[in-house]
Scaffold this motif. Structure first.
Motif, PDB file in Angstrom:
ATOM      1  N   LYS A 177      52.713  17.278 -78.843  1.00 25.01           N
ATOM      2  CA  LYS A 177      53.496  16.878 -80.010  1.00 25.01           C
ATOM      3  C   LYS A 177      52.545  16.593 -81.178  1.00 25.01           C
ATOM      4  CE  LYS A 177      57.026  14.695 -77.105  1.00 25.01           C
ATOM      5  NZ  LYS A 177      57.778  13.452 -76.806  1.00 25.01           N
ATOM      6  N   GLY A 213      50.425  14.628 -75.469  1.00 20.59           N
ATOM      7  CA  GLY A 213      50.270  15.835 -74.664  1.00 20.59           C
ATOM      8  C   GLY A 213      48.815  16.222 -74.464  1.00 20.59           C
ATOM      9  N   LYS A 231      50.489  21.285 -72.457  1.00 18.47           N
ATOM     10  CA  LYS A 231      51.516  20.514 -71.760  1.00 18.47           C
ATOM     11  C   LYS A 231      52.069  19.404 -72.655  1.00 18.47           C
ATOM     12  CE  LYS A 231      52.408  18.347 -67.270  1.00 18.47           C
ATOM     13  NZ  LYS A 231      51.814  17.982 -65.961  1.00 18.47           N
ATOM     14  N   ASP A 232      53.351  19.553 -73.007  1.00 17.94           N
ATOM     15  CA  ASP A 232      54.111  18.548 -73.760  1.00 17.94           C
ATOM     16  C   ASP A 232      53.364  18.058 -75.004  1.00 17.94           C
ATOM     17  OD1 ASP A 232      56.439  17.107 -74.175  1.00 17.94           O
ATOM     18  OD2 ASP A 232      55.696  15.324 -73.133  1.00 17.94           O
ATOM     19  N   GLY A 274      57.000  18.930 -78.846  1.00 16.03           N
ATOM     20  CA  GLY A 274      56.778  18.888 -77.400  1.00 16.03           C
ATOM     21  C   GLY A 274      56.810  20.279 -76.792  1.00 16.03           C
ATOM     22  N   SER A 333      55.154  23.344 -74.287  1.00 18.60           N
ATOM     23  CA  SER A 333      54.386  23.568 -73.055  1.00 18.60           C
ATOM     24  C   SER A 333      54.363  25.060 -72.748  1.00 18.60           C
ATOM     25  CB  SER A 333      55.015  22.821 -71.871  1.00 18.60           C
ATOM     26  OG  SER A 333      55.038  21.430 -72.090  1.00 18.60           O
TER      27      SER A 333
END
Length: 311
Positions: free
Chosen positions: A11, A59, A8-9, A22, A24
């Motif tokens: 980086k 993330g 999830k997100d 980023g 997901s």
């Protein structure tokens, strides 16, 4: 189906250079997930974060619900992986190498080592020194160590490197077996797109440190979906005129010796019937199957155009 891997997100940057911008995605039980992208897309960096070799700057990564940064041991307990070229002890036998890996897991029985040796096709060579193995045999042994724990998540980086055609077929069989019988989630990164298409049911296309698209490799056969057919005929003008009047035709492209038509799924018999009514002689009529290579090139070319525009 339960979620095995959830990203999830996430980086990652090194200095001022942003490698992962980023991303997901998630991989479920029994799902075989391909991770595709050109060199420099961030595939290896992503895998290294998935197995805890490097940390993301932002993330979360969860395996079986466990955050890999907060509960690393629990997160990796049911993970098997091959990252780049598998490290093996050349002075030990194949069996002794598997025993060393089994000791790290702590709960692997002798019978499981025998099962894995047969599964990877090294039963007759498992007691030979690894330094006598070919590259393909070493790759098989690397896959074997990843399978020892019957992992809920199997992470494979370029898993068919060095494998001959028989080895590649065995690889497909093993991966499908793990997904179907063990309900393992399988994450595969590879540049051999034809192989990904053969074994994966879902693929993520990456470029420039981002996921550009996540798509199914299985053709969508629902009502209203598109199919592409190629029509070879000596009466191209009449055929084009006939096809243009049909409501279930989405697009028509005339090439030198054929017509390409995008049609509503399941309407191909109607097309043949309409052409015959107009006395159009159909020499060939066949379905065009779009490959991952085609889609991959679309993604790469768009990324290159976007970079050029933003310069």
């Amino acid at each position: 189906m339960g979620v095995v891997l959830e990203v999830k997100d996430v980086k990652k940057h090194i200095g001022k250079r942003e490698i992962i911008k980023g991303i997901s995605f998630s991989v479920n039980e029994g799902q075989i997930f391909g991770f595709l992208g050109p060199n420099g897309a961030g595939k290896t960096t992503t895998i290294r974060m998935l197995v805890g070799l490097i940390k993301p700057n932002a993330g979360t990564i969860k395996i079986m619900g466990h955050d890999i940064q907060k509960e690393k041991e629990k997160a990796l307990r049911n993970v098997g992986c091959i990252v780049e070229n598998p490290d093996m002890y050349g002075f030990l036998t194949g069996r002794e190498n598997l025993i060393q890996y089994a000791k790290m897991y702590g709960n692997i029985k002798k019978e499981r080592i025998d099962e894995v040796a047969e599964l990877i096709g090294l039963k007759d060579r498992i007691n030979d020194k690894v330094k006598k193995y070919s590259l393909g045999m070493k790759q098989r042994l690397g896959l074997g160590q990843a399978l020892l724990v019957k992992p809920k998540l199997l992470i494979l980086d370029e898993p068919t490197n060095g494998l001959d055609p028989v080895g590649i077929m065995d690889f497909r069989r093993i991966v499908r077996l793990m997904a179907e019988e063990n309900k393992s989630a399988v994450f595969i990164s590879s540049h051999i797109l034809a192989e990904i298409q053969q074994v994966c049911d879902t693929v993520a296309f990456t470029a420039g440190g981002e996921i550009k698209s996540v798509e199914s490799t299985r053709e969508n056969e629902g009502k209203g979906s598109k199919e592409r057919f190629s029509i070879v005929t000596a009466n191209i003008d009449l055929a084009t005129e006939t096809l243009s009047a049909l409501p279930f035709i989405y697009d028509i492209k005339n090439e030198k010796d054929r017509i390409l038509v995008d049609i509503e799924h399941g309407t191909s018999p109607k097309i043949v019937s309409e052409l015959m009514k107009k006395n159009v002689e159909v020499i060939e009529f066949y379905k065009e199957h779009k490959t991952l290579e085609d889609r991959f090139m679309q993604i790469v070319e768009k990324e290159e155009k976007d970079v050029a525009i933003n310069k």
